[in-house]
Design a protein around this motif. Structure first.
Motif, PDB file in Angstrom:
ATOM      1  N   LEU A 157     -11.195   1.652 -18.484  1.00  0.00           N
ATOM      2  CA  LEU A 157     -12.237   0.727 -18.042  1.00  0.00           C
ATOM      3  C   LEU A 157     -12.911   1.256 -16.782  1.00  0.00           C
ATOM      4  N   HIS A 158     -14.242   1.248 -16.786  1.00  0.00           N
ATOM      5  CA  HIS A 158     -15.033   1.731 -15.656  1.00  0.00           C
ATOM      6  C   HIS A 158     -16.157   0.733 -15.385  1.00  0.00           C
ATOM      7  N   ALA A 159     -16.819   0.885 -14.237  1.00  0.00           N
ATOM      8  CA  ALA A 159     -17.923  -0.015 -13.901  1.00  0.00           C
ATOM      9  C   ALA A 159     -18.938   0.706 -13.034  1.00  0.00           C
ATOM     10  N   ARG A 160     -20.199   0.390 -13.279  1.00  0.00           N
ATOM     11  CA  ARG A 160     -21.307   0.913 -12.476  1.00  0.00           C
ATOM     12  C   ARG A 160     -22.033  -0.243 -11.794  1.00  0.00           C
ATOM     13  N   ASP A 161     -22.345  -0.053 -10.531  1.00  0.00           N
ATOM     14  CA  ASP A 161     -23.104  -1.058  -9.786  1.00  0.00           C
ATOM     15  C   ASP A 161     -24.570  -1.004 -10.195  1.00  0.00           C
ATOM     16  N   VAL A 162     -25.166  -2.176 -10.397  1.00  0.00           N
ATOM     17  CA  VAL A 162     -26.563  -2.286 -10.777  1.00  0.00           C
ATOM     18  C   VAL A 162     -27.259  -3.224  -9.795  1.00  0.00           C
ATOM     19  N   THR A 163     -28.271  -2.706  -9.111  1.00  0.00           N
ATOM     20  CA  THR A 163     -29.084  -3.525  -8.207  1.00  0.00           C
ATOM     21  C   THR A 163     -30.365  -3.914  -8.920  1.00  0.00           C
ATOM     22  N   LEU A 164     -30.669  -5.191  -8.905  1.00  0.00           N
ATOM     23  CA  LEU A 164     -31.853  -5.679  -9.609  1.00  0.00           C
ATOM     24  C   LEU A 164     -33.110  -5.472  -8.769  1.00  0.00           C
ATOM     25  N   GLN A 219     -22.499  -5.720 -12.128  1.00  0.00           N
ATOM     26  CA  GLN A 219     -21.804  -4.508 -12.542  1.00  0.00           C
ATOM     27  C   GLN A 219     -21.901  -4.366 -14.057  1.00  0.00           C
ATOM     28  N   GLU A 220     -22.034  -3.129 -14.483  1.00  0.00           N
ATOM     29  CA  GLU A 220     -22.045  -2.818 -15.906  1.00  0.00           C
ATOM     30  C   GLU A 220     -20.674  -2.257 -16.264  1.00  0.00           C
ATOM     31  N   ALA A 221     -19.982  -2.938 -17.160  1.00  0.00           N
ATOM     32  CA  ALA A 221     -18.642  -2.520 -17.564  1.00  0.00           C
ATOM     33  C   ALA A 221     -18.724  -1.489 -18.689  1.00  0.00           C
ATOM     34  N   TYR A 222     -17.864  -0.482 -18.610  1.00  0.00           N
ATOM     35  CA  TYR A 222     -17.734   0.532 -19.656  1.00  0.00           C
ATOM     36  C   TYR A 222     -16.295   0.528 -20.157  1.00  0.00           C
ATOM     37  N   LEU A 223     -16.146   0.499 -21.473  1.00  0.00           N
ATOM     38  CA  LEU A 223     -14.826   0.588 -22.095  1.00  0.00           C
ATOM     39  C   LEU A 223     -14.796   1.806 -22.994  1.00  0.00           C
ATOM     40  N   ARG A 224     -13.824   2.674 -22.762  1.00  0.00           N
ATOM     41  CA  ARG A 224     -13.626   3.852 -23.632  1.00  0.00           C
ATOM     42  C   ARG A 224     -12.263   3.732 -24.293  1.00  0.00           C
ATOM     43  N   VAL A 225     -12.262   3.800 -25.617  1.00  0.00           N
ATOM     44  CA  VAL A 225     -11.028   3.704 -26.376  1.00  0.00           C
ATOM     45  C   VAL A 225     -10.698   5.057 -26.990  1.00  0.00           C
TER      46      VAL A 225
END
Length: 463
Positions: A13-20, A35-41
């Motif tokens: 699980l990872h996350a990227r910060d997103v500023t509007l 934050q935009e969540a990323y899931l890698r399986v």
């Protein structure tokens, strides 16, 4: 032939910060960062070990709107669903459809019992999309071809109220991606003309509705309401004046976001019908989205009735929600990858069967938070596959630029998906021409992206 079996080895699980670039409002909530969540399986299947990835923005106070919870608490709830997935998924085996269904039930049981179903499904939906990506890559197939071959196991997992034959027929009828019309969201009270803009970003992108129309040629719109009949009619009259020069033949939807009681909504629709200034807008109106609170929407004692088509959105919190909603008088449902890609395909099968019976329903693609890059592409491909020709796409307007991605990742998306993006001063921007985006490049091996996100440079998700 049975669908392939996959064994889940690992979840990252990872996350990227997103500023509007512009403030984003859900009812009484204003959001300026997320934050935009990323899931890698990582799975082991018939073709060996494969990895699949999916992404979604974690937006506060939409999945769970209970007034006692603030923005941070509702985002923490979404993260908790991802944490449950990361703990409960490794070691499990099954088809993609079975794994997705089992994990939904297990995560539901792992969370506090008062967690709304929409929120509880966030983590499982992200895992399901990543499993789809891994399965497509293992089979060396694009999403639509993989679904037609039923490598996800949808036919054997079809519920009794749908049936395996209806699912099999629907899979054969899925659409390959070509173009998607952008349905621009007009938030309640947003600037309509350049003179209304008080805080303009320096990125050169449009802000006011009038400027959006001029820059992108948009002819499809989703207009937000606030749940007050008099105020909403006044707002629609202002918006209609901006849209009038475009002429007839627009595609217009309204979204009440659960803010109406049945009695006040009847008052609103009566005013909508009677207002002379709204005749053109009314003629182009497709549907109203989720006028009533989700808690009241699927209650058997309260069938719905309205003078306009109404579709569920927030009330679509279970695999059979659309089936139950239709029995109560609703006209259809939204599809969103954050609720489940395979649920969208299942609902397409139901819609197709109903159409053959002479009882057509509405399936509409809605999501104004999907960020350009993996999330936007997977959600848009899902919508195109079930035949949607227009879609609410506003993540690029409120934020965009593939924030948090490495320069190499941005360059790769620009290169491999040049029909979708052009380079801009703040990163990749959607290539919108006459209100549409070409999406043929989504028909690539994997689930909607020829590029795997660079998660080595993306921070791990913090709980």
């Amino acid at each position: 032939m049975s669908a392939p079996i996959y064994h889940i080895r690992d979840i990252a699980l990872h996350a990227r910060d997103v500023t509007l670039r512009l403030p984003f409002r859900f009812g009484d909530t204003e959001v300026r960062a997320a934050q935009e969540a990323y899931l890698r399986v990582t799975v082991e299947g018939p073709e060996g070990v494969q990895k699949g990835t999916a992404a979604q923005l974690m937006v506060p106070r939409w999945f769970d709107k209970r007034p006692a919870l603030d923005n941070d608490a509702t985002v923490a709830e979404l993260k908790a669903t991802l944490g449950s997935v990361a703990r409960l998924a490794p070691g499990r085996s099954g088809t993609v459809a079975r794994l997705g269904g089992e994990l939904r039930a297990s995560v539901r049981d792992d969370l506090p019992p008062d967690t709304p179903g929409l929120a509880a499904g966030f983590g499982p939906a992200l895992l399901e999309a990543a499993l789809i990506d891994a399965a497509c890559r293992g089979a060396d197939l694009p999403f639509v071809a993989a679904a037609r071959a039923d490598i996800f196991g949808l036919v054997e997992a079809a519920p009794d109220w749908l049936g395996a034959d209806a699912m099999q027929a629907a899979l054969a009828d899925l659409h390959t991606p070509d173009r998607m019309m952008i349905r621009h969201t007009v938030g309640y009270g947003v600037p309509l003309t350049a003179a209304d803009v008080t805080d303009r970003p320096t990125d050169g992108q449009p802000v006011a509705l009038q400027d959006v129309i001029g820059a992108w040629g948009v002819r499809a719109f989703k207009i937000k309401l606030k749940g007050d009949p008099e105020a909403d009619i006044a707002w629609l009259e202002r918006v209609a004046a901006i849209l009038a020069p475009l002429g007839p033949g627009l595609k217009i939807s309204l979204d009440a976001n659960e803010q109406y009681a049945p009695e006040s909504f009847a008052d609103f629709t009566a005013r909508l019908t009677a207002a002379p200034a709204l005749a053109g807008l009314r003629a182009d109106l497709l549907f109203v989205e989720q006028p009533f609170p989700r808690e009241l929407s699927l209650v058997a004692a309260h069938p719905v009735s309205a003078d306009v088509p109404i579709v569920i959105d927030e009330a679509d919190d279970a695999p059979d929600a659309l089936y139950r909603a239709l029995a109560l008088g609703w006209s259809g449902s939204s599809v969103k990858s954050c609720k489940g890609v395979l649920r969208a395909v299942q609902n397409f099968a139901l819609a197709r069967r109903r159409a053959a019976e002479g009882r057509p329903i509405i399936l509409t693609s809605e999501d104004l938070t999907c960020q350009p890059g993996l999330s936007w592409q997977q959600d848009t491909l899902m919508a195109a596959a079930i035949g949607a020709t227009h879609s609410e796409r506003n993540g690029h307007y409120f934020a965009g630029g593939m924030q948090g991605a490495s320069d190499a990742e941005k360059a790769a998306f620009l290169s491999r998906h040049g029909d979708i993006y052009r380079d801009g001063p703040a990163g990749p921007q959607l290539r919108i021409t006459d209100g549409r985006v070409a999406i043929g490049s989504l028909d690539c091996t994997g689930f909607g992206a020829a590029v795997q996100p660079d998660l080595a440079s993306t921070p791990e998700l913090e709980f």
